[in-house]
Design an enzyme around this catalytic site. Structure first.
Site, PDB file in Angstrom:
ATOM      1  CG  ASN A  54    -104.612   8.889 -74.958  1.00 30.50           C
ATOM      2  OD1 ASN A  54    -104.138   8.969 -73.835  1.00 30.50           O
ATOM      3  ND2 ASN A  54    -104.809   7.743 -75.563  1.00 30.50           N
ATOM      4  CG  ASP A 164    -116.881  10.727 -80.769  1.00 28.31           C
ATOM      5  OD1 ASP A 164    -117.103   9.604 -80.278  1.00 28.31           O
ATOM      6  OD2 ASP A 164    -116.085  11.541 -80.269  1.00 28.31           O
TER       7      ASP A 164
END
EC number: 2.7.11.1
Length: 460
Positions: A54, A164
């Site tokens: 994205n 993450d």
């Protein structure tokens, strides 16, 4: 730690490019040659796409001054949720000399895109996990764990929390390189400063926060909407270690009508799975690690030495030698290419301006951004025709298996025939407002291969 391979590296040294340009100079930092070759800065030639997400896409590049291959991460300048410059800033904050961090060579505009040029690394732990039939031995997990505790300690020492953790974001070096046995941490698109740069104080404890990270590995407190701190990075590492040892986690494969409900189920299952059950049949140190990090206070500095020693003493007690002979050593590691690896992880994510996406079901056909089904091992890129992996450095913040994809760019831009740097994005899945998520079939910055369709393969 004894990163075994101390023999002389006969490959060219990592590209020592011109000083990194921040994109604020009036002088153009990208150009297209008369032959149509796209350049980033004065010396980085942009090559084929090897990853996407994205945020935009990842390209193979080459430093024309040194002939070194590099990774070039591109993000549309008009991205609705730009993050590449922030990630670049975090990389600069971390420095270019620490072990286990990719070098950053350049940042600046490239036509309609911002570009960050990084060191090329090897495959991710998730790819190597696939290569090893989705189970690692205790020796390999301990060698990984000891290194990653140090990586996280270093990141925390620079006033950052990572947020993450997932196997896709930890990469080995390239084959034949002296760094090939070092585990690197990449992709700081979801990182956050936990020490306020103005006040120099720890960020305050908050609740009702959006989920940030990868649902499979994130801490229990993250599921509960609590602000993350150092403890959460370490807990997520613990979940990843058990994933490697067990081959799957008890909260994989859960079904629900909506993504929000699914993330809720994952969190509930984590809370309801006793550490003793999660770590059953494995050394007690694994359970001790998880109990310790889960009991840390929000503001507390973890005792990294204690955690390293916990695993180091177990390592010695088992009679292992830190020779960096991991389970994947001796196995054929594929040549890097432009295929897209999709993952079966579950991600729920947002980070202020970042949203994450959830993978499609494994029965859903997964395709790369060109619409062509990916195949495991479909590496159509030969780097200098050498059989060494040259997967790009940071799995783009939007990447695969564990699936923490920040919705960095939603341009969904199609490339014109002569446009070598277009970005693509995936269509968002509707979810409850509190949890921004988008469908995840993300690709790593380096490469993403479609997984084998194992019937026993673990699901989201």
């Amino acid at each position: 730690m004894d990163p075994n391979n101390r023999e002389k590296d006969d490959r060219p040294r990592p590209a020592k490019a011109l000083p990194v340009r921040t994109g604020h100079s009036s002088r153009p930092s990208s150009s297209t040659t008369s032959s149509g070759v796209l350049m980033v800065g004065p010396n980085f030639r942009v090559g084929k796409k090897i990853g996407c997400g994205n945020f935009g896409e990842l390209r193979l590049g080459k430093n024309l001054y040194t002939n070194e291959y590099v990774a070039i991460k591109l993000e549309p300048i008009k991205s609705r949720a730009p993050q590449l410059h922030l990630e670049y800033r975090f990389y600069k904050q971390l420095g270019n000399t620490a072990e286990g961090l990719p070098q950053v060579f350049y940042f600046g505009p490239c036509g309609k895109y911002n570009a960050m040029v990084l060191e090329l690394l090897g495959p991710s732990l998730e790819d190597l996990f696939d290569l090893c039939d989705r189970t690692f031995t205790l020796k390999t997990v301990l060698m990984i764990a000891i290194q990653l505790i140090s990586r996280m300690e270093y990141v925390h020492s620079k006033n950052l929390i990572y947020r993450d953790v997932k196997p896709e974001n930890f990469l080995i070096g390239r084959q034949g390189n002296k760094k090939e046995h070092i585990i690197h941490i990449i992709d700081f698109g979801l990182a956050k400063e936990y020490i306020d740069p103005e006040t120099k104080k720890h960020i305050p404890y908050r609740e009702h926060k959006s989920l940030t990270g990868t649902a499979r590995y994130m801490s229990i407190n993250t599921h509960l909407g609590k602000e993350q701190s150092r403890r959460d990075d370490l807990e997520a590492l613990g979940h990843m270690f058990m994933y490697f040892l067990r081959g799957s986690l008890p909260w994989q494969g859960l079904k629900a009508d909506t993504l929000k409900e699914r993330y809720q189920k994952i969190g509930d299952t984590k809370r309801n799975t006793p550490v003793e059950v999660l770590c059953e049949n494995f050394p007690e140190e694994m359970a001790t690690y998880l109990r310790y990090v889960r009991r840390l206070d929000f503001f507390e500095k973890p005792d990294y030495d204690y955690l390293r020693t916990l695993f180091s003493e177990l390592f010695e007690r088992k009679g292992y030698t830190f020779d960096c002979v991991y389970d994947w050593v001796g196995r054929p590691i594929p040549t890097p290419g432009g295929s897209v690896h999709v993952d079966s992880g579950t991600s729920a994510i947002t980070r202020e301006s970042h949203a994450h996406r959830e993978r499609p079901s494994q029965t859903q056909p997964l395709r790369n951004q060109t619409g062509v089904p990916d195949r495991r091992g479909a590496w159509d890129l030969q780097v200098g025709r050498q059989a060494h992996p040259a997967y790009l450095v940071p799995h783009l913040a939007s990447d695969r298996h564990g699936g923490s994809v920040q919705v960095m760019s939603s341009t969904n831009g199609q490339l014109n025939a002569d446009d070598q740097t277009g970005g693509h994005s995936n269509a968002p899945i509707t979810a409850q407002a509190e949890v921004e998520v988008v469908e995840e079939a993300k690709c790593c910055c380096f490469f993403k291969r479609k997984r084998k369709n194992h019937s026993q393969r673990h699901h989201k």
